[in-house]
Design a protein around this motif. Structure first.
Motif, PDB file in Angstrom:
ATOM      1  N   ILE A   3       8.494  14.738  -2.307  1.00 32.68           N
ATOM      2  CA  ILE A   3       8.996  15.191  -0.992  1.00 32.68           C
ATOM      3  C   ILE A   3      10.334  15.872  -1.180  1.00 32.68           C
ATOM      4  O   ILE A   3      11.205  15.377  -1.898  1.00 32.68           O
ATOM      5  CB  ILE A   3       9.108  13.993  -0.037  1.00 32.68           C
ATOM      6  CG1 ILE A   3       7.705  13.464   0.295  1.00 32.68           C
ATOM      7  CG2 ILE A   3       9.841  14.387   1.244  1.00 32.68           C
ATOM      8  CD1 ILE A   3       7.705  12.198   1.119  1.00 32.68           C
ATOM      9  N   LYS A   4      10.507  17.018  -0.530  1.00 28.52           N
ATOM     10  CA  LYS A   4      11.721  17.820  -0.664  1.00 28.52           C
ATOM     11  C   LYS A   4      12.675  17.485   0.480  1.00 28.52           C
ATOM     12  O   LYS A   4      12.411  17.800   1.632  1.00 28.52           O
ATOM     13  CB  LYS A   4      11.383  19.318  -0.653  1.00 28.52           C
ATOM     14  CG  LYS A   4      10.320  19.711  -1.686  1.00 28.52           C
ATOM     15  CD  LYS A   4      10.698  19.309  -3.091  1.00 28.52           C
ATOM     16  CE  LYS A   4       9.716  19.820  -4.125  1.00 28.52           C
ATOM     17  NZ  LYS A   4       8.368  19.240  -3.999  1.00 28.52           N
ATOM     18  N   LYS A   5      13.780  16.850   0.125  1.00 28.22           N
ATOM     19  CA  LYS A   5      14.739  16.379   1.124  1.00 28.22           C
ATOM     20  C   LYS A   5      16.025  17.205   1.096  1.00 28.22           C
ATOM     21  O   LYS A   5      16.530  17.530   0.039  1.00 28.22           O
ATOM     22  CB  LYS A   5      15.081  14.907   0.892  1.00 28.22           C
ATOM     23  CG  LYS A   5      15.894  14.277   2.014  1.00 28.22           C
ATOM     24  CD  LYS A   5      16.131  12.806   1.746  1.00 28.22           C
ATOM     25  CE  LYS A   5      16.760  12.122   2.959  1.00 28.22           C
ATOM     26  NZ  LYS A   5      18.013  12.744   3.382  1.00 28.22           N
ATOM     27  N   PRO A  59      11.653   8.140   4.841  1.00 30.39           N
ATOM     28  CA  PRO A  59      12.415   7.177   4.037  1.00 30.39           C
ATOM     29  C   PRO A  59      12.193   5.738   4.499  1.00 30.39           C
ATOM     30  O   PRO A  59      12.220   4.813   3.682  1.00 30.39           O
ATOM     31  CB  PRO A  59      13.876   7.598   4.249  1.00 30.39           C
ATOM     32  CG  PRO A  59      13.814   9.011   4.700  1.00 30.39           C
ATOM     33  CD  PRO A  59      12.558   9.100   5.502  1.00 30.39           C
ATOM     34  N   GLN A  60      11.970   5.538   5.807  1.00 25.82           N
ATOM     35  CA  GLN A  60      11.727   4.190   6.315  1.00 25.82           C
ATOM     36  C   GLN A  60      10.410   3.625   5.784  1.00 25.82           C
ATOM     37  O   GLN A  60      10.276   2.415   5.589  1.00 25.82           O
ATOM     38  CB  GLN A  60      11.701   4.198   7.836  1.00 25.82           C
ATOM     39  CG  GLN A  60      13.027   4.579   8.486  1.00 25.82           C
ATOM     40  CD  GLN A  60      12.911   4.579  10.002  1.00 25.82           C
ATOM     41  OE1 GLN A  60      12.586   3.566  10.612  1.00 25.82           O
ATOM     42  NE2 GLN A  60      13.159   5.714  10.619  1.00 25.82           N
ATOM     43  N   TYR A  61       9.449   4.515   5.579  1.00 26.58           N
ATOM     44  CA  TYR A  61       8.169   4.086   5.013  1.00 26.58           C
ATOM     45  C   TYR A  61       8.248   3.936   3.497  1.00 26.58           C
ATOM     46  O   TYR A  61       7.463   3.200   2.898  1.00 26.58           O
ATOM     47  CB  TYR A  61       7.068   5.082   5.386  1.00 26.58           C
ATOM     48  CG  TYR A  61       6.486   4.821   6.754  1.00 26.58           C
ATOM     49  CD1 TYR A  61       5.253   4.191   6.907  1.00 26.58           C
ATOM     50  CD2 TYR A  61       7.172   5.186   7.910  1.00 26.58           C
ATOM     51  CE1 TYR A  61       4.724   3.938   8.170  1.00 26.58           C
ATOM     52  CE2 TYR A  61       6.663   4.934   9.173  1.00 26.58           C
ATOM     53  CZ  TYR A  61       5.433   4.310   9.292  1.00 26.58           C
ATOM     54  OH  TYR A  61       4.921   4.040  10.533  1.00 26.58           O
ATOM     55  N   GLY A  62       9.187   4.664   2.896  1.00 21.93           N
ATOM     56  CA  GLY A  62       9.287   4.643   1.445  1.00 21.93           C
ATOM     57  C   GLY A  62       8.374   5.659   0.785  1.00 21.93           C
ATOM     58  O   GLY A  62       8.069   5.556  -0.401  1.00 21.93           O
ATOM     59  N   THR A 109       7.227   8.983  -1.054  1.00 21.08           N
ATOM     60  CA  THR A 109       7.853   9.868  -2.037  1.00 21.08           C
ATOM     61  C   THR A 109       6.989  11.072  -2.373  1.00 21.08           C
ATOM     62  O   THR A 109       7.470  12.022  -2.963  1.00 21.08           O
ATOM     63  CB  THR A 109       8.146   9.117  -3.351  1.00 21.08           C
ATOM     64  OG1 THR A 109       6.917   8.680  -3.938  1.00 21.08           O
ATOM     65  CG2 THR A 109       9.061   7.918  -3.106  1.00 21.08           C
ATOM     66  N   LYS A 110       5.709  11.021  -2.015  1.00 19.75           N
ATOM     67  CA  LYS A 110       4.773  12.062  -2.426  1.00 19.75           C
ATOM     68  C   LYS A 110       4.014  12.643  -1.239  1.00 19.75           C
ATOM     69  O   LYS A 110       3.933  12.057  -0.168  1.00 19.75           O
ATOM     70  CB  LYS A 110       3.742  11.484  -3.403  1.00 19.75           C
ATOM     71  CG  LYS A 110       4.290  10.937  -4.708  1.00 19.75           C
ATOM     72  CD  LYS A 110       4.684  12.045  -5.640  1.00 19.75           C
ATOM     73  CE  LYS A 110       4.894  11.530  -7.071  1.00 19.75           C
ATOM     74  NZ  LYS A 110       5.964  10.530  -7.176  1.00 19.75           N
ATOM     75  N   THR A 111       3.461  13.827  -1.460  1.00 20.88           N
ATOM     76  CA  THR A 111       2.450  14.373  -0.564  1.00 20.88           C
ATOM     77  C   THR A 111       1.235  14.694  -1.434  1.00 20.88           C
ATOM     78  O   THR A 111       1.364  15.437  -2.407  1.00 20.88           O
ATOM     79  CB  THR A 111       2.934  15.654   0.146  1.00 20.88           C
ATOM     80  OG1 THR A 111       3.375  16.622  -0.819  1.00 20.88           O
ATOM     81  CG2 THR A 111       4.080  15.357   1.099  1.00 20.88           C
ATOM     82  N   PRO A 112       0.068  14.082  -1.129  1.00 22.28           N
ATOM     83  CA  PRO A 112      -0.197  13.151  -0.024  1.00 22.28           C
ATOM     84  C   PRO A 112       0.084  11.705  -0.417  1.00 22.28           C
ATOM     85  O   PRO A 112       0.022  11.345  -1.591  1.00 22.28           O
ATOM     86  CB  PRO A 112      -1.690  13.355   0.227  1.00 22.28           C
ATOM     87  CG  PRO A 112      -2.237  13.665  -1.141  1.00 22.28           C
ATOM     88  CD  PRO A 112      -1.170  14.470  -1.847  1.00 22.28           C
ATOM     89  N   GLU A 113       0.387  10.880   0.591  1.00 20.00           N
ATOM     90  CA  GLU A 113       0.615   9.450   0.391  1.00 20.00           C
ATOM     91  C   GLU A 113       0.209   8.712   1.668  1.00 20.00           C
ATOM     92  O   GLU A 113       0.688   9.051   2.747  1.00 20.00           O
ATOM     93  CB  GLU A 113       2.074   9.184   0.056  1.00 20.00           C
ATOM     94  CG  GLU A 113       2.385   7.736  -0.282  1.00 20.00           C
ATOM     95  CD  GLU A 113       3.769   7.555  -0.886  1.00 20.00           C
ATOM     96  OE1 GLU A 113       4.189   6.396  -1.044  1.00 20.00           O
ATOM     97  OE2 GLU A 113       4.434   8.566  -1.194  1.00 20.00           O
ATOM     98  N   VAL A 114      -0.675   7.728   1.525  1.00 19.38           N
ATOM     99  CA  VAL A 114      -1.278   7.052   2.674  1.00 19.38           C
ATOM    100  C   VAL A 114      -0.668   5.670   2.913  1.00 19.38           C
ATOM    101  O   VAL A 114      -0.408   4.923   1.968  1.00 19.38           O
ATOM    102  CB  VAL A 114      -2.801   6.904   2.482  1.00 19.38           C
ATOM    103  CG1 VAL A 114      -3.419   6.061   3.600  1.00 19.38           C
ATOM    104  CG2 VAL A 114      -3.471   8.268   2.421  1.00 19.38           C
TER     105      VAL A 114
END
Length: 204
Positions: A200-202, A135-138, A140-145
Motif C-alpha cells: 500500500i502506497k501511503k 492502518p487500523q485494520y493492519g 499492508t497489501k492489495t489485495p488483502e481480505v
C-alpha cells in the motif's frame, strides 16, 4: 549536483516505500468502524451496508484493493464472483482502495469509477481518502481480505485463495472455506494466510 541527485532519489524512494503497520485487528477482535465514500458518491459504514437482498449482513468480505496493482487486477473477477455467490447469502464484498492517488494517479477516485464501470463491479468500491482506515485494520497489501462475522468480529485474514496471479491454478478458496465454516458454526481453518500483492502506497 551529486548531493542534489542523491537527496532527490532518496525522497522518491521514501515516497514509494510500502506502508508497514504498527498494529491492526487480530483474529477474534472487533473490526474498526469506517465511513467512506463509494464510487456512487454516497457514504457507507457498517450501519448502512446491506447484502444483495437488502438485508442486514451475516458477515462482511472486506478487501483492500486498487486499480493499479497487477495482483489486485488479477483478482477483480474473483471479487465479482464472490459477490455474486455470497452477497445473496448475506456476505457482501466491500472493497476499499487505500493508496494515495498523488503517488498512484491510476488509483484516483475518478479512475476507480472508470474501472468499476469497465469491469462491471457489482460490489461497493470505497476510497480511504484520509488513509485512516487501512492502518487500523493492519492492511499492508492489495489485495488483502478481512472476513468479518455479523458482529464485526474478524474470523479470517489473508488471501482470497492460493493462486493470486493465476485464477486457473486455484486449488483452495480460503475465503469461501472460511464462510462455509462460519455458516456451520465452526472456526475457519486456516484463520490466517499470507497476503501476496503490492504494498500500500501511503503519503508521508
Amino acid at each position: 549536483m551529486k548531493n542534489i541527485l542523491f537527496f532527490a532519489t532518496l525522497i522518491a524512494l521514501l515516497a514509494f516505500t510500502p506502508y508497514t503497520p504498527e498494529g491492526g485487528v487480530e483474529i477474534g477482535e472487533l473490526a474498526p468502524a469506517f465511513n467512506l465514500k463509494n464510487i456512487d458518491g454516497n457514504m457507507y459504514s457498517f450501519e448502512n451496508i446491506k447484502d444483495a437482498n437488502g438485508e442486514t449482513p451475516k458477515g462482511y468480505i472486506i478487501v483492500f484493493t486498487c486499480n493499479t496493482c497487477p495482483y489486485a487486477k488479477a483478482n477483480e473477477t474473483r471479487l465479482i464472483q464472490l459477490q455474486e455467490t455470497y452477497g445473496p447469502k448475506g456476505y457482501p464484498v466491500v472493497a476499499i482502495q487505500p493508496n494515495d492517488p498523488t503517488l498512484k494517479p491510476g488509483d484516483s477516485f475518478e479512475a476507480m469509477k472508470a474501472n468499476a464501470e469497465e469491469k462491471d463491479f457489482n460490489f461497493l468500491y470505497l476510497i480511504d481518502e484520509e488513509q485512516s482506515v487501512f492502518p487500523q485494520y493492519g492492511a499492508t497489501k492489495t489485495p488483502e481480505v478481512f472476513l468479518l462475522d455479523e458482529n464485526r468480529i474478524l474470523r479470517y485474514h489473508g488471501a482470497i485463495d492460493d493462486s493470486v496471479r493465476d485464477e486457473e491454478g486455484v486449488e483452495t478458496k480460503f475465503v469461501e472455506k472460511a464462510i462455509e465454516a462460519i455458516e456451520n458454526g465452526q472456526e475457519p481453518s486456516p484463520t490466517t494466510t499470507k497476503s501476496i500483492g503490492c504494498g500500500i502506497k501511503k503519503a508521508r
